[in-house]
Design a protein around this motif. Sequence first.
Motif, PDB file in Angstrom:
ATOM      1  N   HIS A 233       0.832  -1.207   0.000  1.00 36.22           N
ATOM      2  CA  HIS A 233       0.000   0.000   0.000  1.00 36.22           C
ATOM      3  C   HIS A 233       0.866   1.256   0.000  1.00 36.22           C
ATOM      4  N   LEU A 234       1.934   1.253   0.781  1.00 34.04           N
ATOM      5  CA  LEU A 234       2.817   2.418   0.837  1.00 34.04           C
ATOM      6  C   LEU A 234       3.557   2.603  -0.487  1.00 34.04           C
ATOM      7  N   ARG A 235       3.879   1.497  -1.145  1.00 34.00           N
ATOM      8  CA  ARG A 235       4.558   1.572  -2.434  1.00 34.00           C
ATOM      9  C   ARG A 235       3.659   2.201  -3.494  1.00 34.00           C
ATOM     10  N   ALA A 236       2.338   2.057  -3.328  1.00 35.23           N
ATOM     11  CA  ALA A 236       1.408   2.716  -4.251  1.00 35.23           C
ATOM     12  C   ALA A 236       1.492   4.239  -4.113  1.00 35.23           C
ATOM     13  N   PHE A 237       1.800   4.721  -2.892  1.00 31.12           N
ATOM     14  CA  PHE A 237       1.959   6.156  -2.657  1.00 31.12           C
ATOM     15  C   PHE A 237       3.317   6.661  -3.143  1.00 31.12           C
ATOM     16  N   ASP A 238       4.358   5.844  -2.975  1.00 31.15           N
ATOM     17  CA  ASP A 238       5.702   6.234  -3.393  1.00 31.15           C
ATOM     18  C   ASP A 238       6.468   4.969  -3.782  1.00 31.15           C
ATOM     19  N   PRO A 239       6.481   4.615  -5.069  1.00 31.70           N
ATOM     20  CA  PRO A 239       7.125   3.367  -5.494  1.00 31.70           C
ATOM     21  C   PRO A 239       8.619   3.312  -5.209  1.00 31.70           C
ATOM     22  N   ASN A 240       9.275   4.455  -5.201  1.00 32.68           N
ATOM     23  CA  ASN A 240      10.730   4.469  -5.031  1.00 32.68           C
ATOM     24  C   ASN A 240      11.174   4.463  -3.576  1.00 32.68           C
ATOM     25  N   ASP A 241      10.337   4.947  -2.689  1.00 34.67           N
ATOM     26  CA  ASP A 241      10.739   5.106  -1.284  1.00 34.67           C
ATOM     27  C   ASP A 241       9.546   4.854  -0.355  1.00 34.67           C
ATOM     28  N   PRO A 242       9.002   3.649  -0.360  1.00 36.65           N
ATOM     29  CA  PRO A 242       7.778   3.397   0.417  1.00 36.65           C
ATOM     30  C   PRO A 242       7.954   3.540   1.923  1.00 36.65           C
ATOM     31  N   VAL A 243       9.135   3.230   2.456  1.00 38.81           N
ATOM     32  CA  VAL A 243       9.264   3.210   3.910  1.00 38.81           C
ATOM     33  C   VAL A 243       9.512   4.589   4.506  1.00 38.81           C
ATOM     34  N   ARG A 244       9.559   5.638   3.673  1.00 38.35           N
ATOM     35  CA  ARG A 244       9.585   6.971   4.287  1.00 38.35           C
ATOM     36  C   ARG A 244       8.300   7.205   5.079  1.00 38.35           C
ATOM     37  N   TYR A 245       7.253   6.475   4.745  1.00 37.92           N
ATOM     38  CA  TYR A 245       5.995   6.616   5.470  1.00 37.92           C
ATOM     39  C   TYR A 245       6.038   5.948   6.847  1.00 37.92           C
ATOM     40  N   ASP A 246       7.109   5.228   7.126  1.00 41.52           N
ATOM     41  CA  ASP A 246       7.299   4.724   8.487  1.00 41.52           C
ATOM     42  C   ASP A 246       7.304   5.885   9.473  1.00 41.52           C
ATOM     43  N   TYR A 247       7.933   6.998   9.079  1.00 42.95           N
ATOM     44  CA  TYR A 247       7.955   8.177   9.937  1.00 42.95           C
ATOM     45  C   TYR A 247       6.544   8.686  10.196  1.00 42.95           C
ATOM     46  N   ALA A 248       5.725   8.707   9.151  1.00 44.68           N
ATOM     47  CA  ALA A 248       4.363   9.220   9.289  1.00 44.68           C
ATOM     48  C   ALA A 248       3.536   8.338  10.205  1.00 44.68           C
TER      49      ALA A 248
END
Length: 258
Positions: A233-248
């Motif tokens: 799901h996070l990769r759908a938001f940002d395919p190149n850097d999905p785990v930046r959403y770990d911070y969020a």
Amino acid sequence: MKSEYHRIKALLDDRAQKYNQPAFIPHDPISIPHRFSKKQDIEISGFFASIMAWGQRKTIINNCLKLMDLMDNAPHDFILHHQEQDLPRFLGFKHRTFNDTDLLYLLFFFQQYYRQHHSLETAFTGPQNELQTQKQRLEHFHNTVFSLEEAPHRTRKHISTPARKSACKRLNMYLRWMVRQDEAGVDFGIWRNLPMSDLVCPCDVHVERVARRLGLITRRQMDWETAEELTAHLRAFDPNDPVRYDYALFGLGVEEKF
């Protein structure tokens, strides 16, 4: 449905930018490897900080600082050159269920490893960078760590693996630290053979709770497949850097009690 997608993405983009800042560092276990500049010191201190990262963050950081002191605040040099007479200082070390038996074995493993390899990265990627999925890399790392005859069985519980269906929260966090590259300077980005796009989101209780509330997790249990579901799901938001959403997700859970 499309508007819901954009609402969630906007929320996560905003919070990722808010929390992926240098102010995040001092109160997080990532502060331990930030005390060093040498690549191998960052790798080793980061590894111990990540596998000890459960419980209260203040306690984690304090125990990691004690461990670095025991390693003369030069972990790579200590790993390479310590002698048997240097080891009694570690007796009695403990963080929750991680104890001196586990620590002494890992010091032994790292000495064998770093005498033959420049970086711990190859323990994940394979010597020819041949491992293509995060699942393969984490399983390879676990098998590499426990490839020595001296490996205590009890220590295996501290190095998770997808082969046991673990979500591998702490190792995924460690890989985020080592692999992610951006302008913020929180993560280190010192490993270049493992793509950011392959990283899997670390799933602690805060991340899991927020992700479920946002509908990013549907599986009932928390295991490797669930971590992959969230990351997809996070990769759908940002395919190149999905785990930046770990911070969020972490910030929403810990700071905002979302």
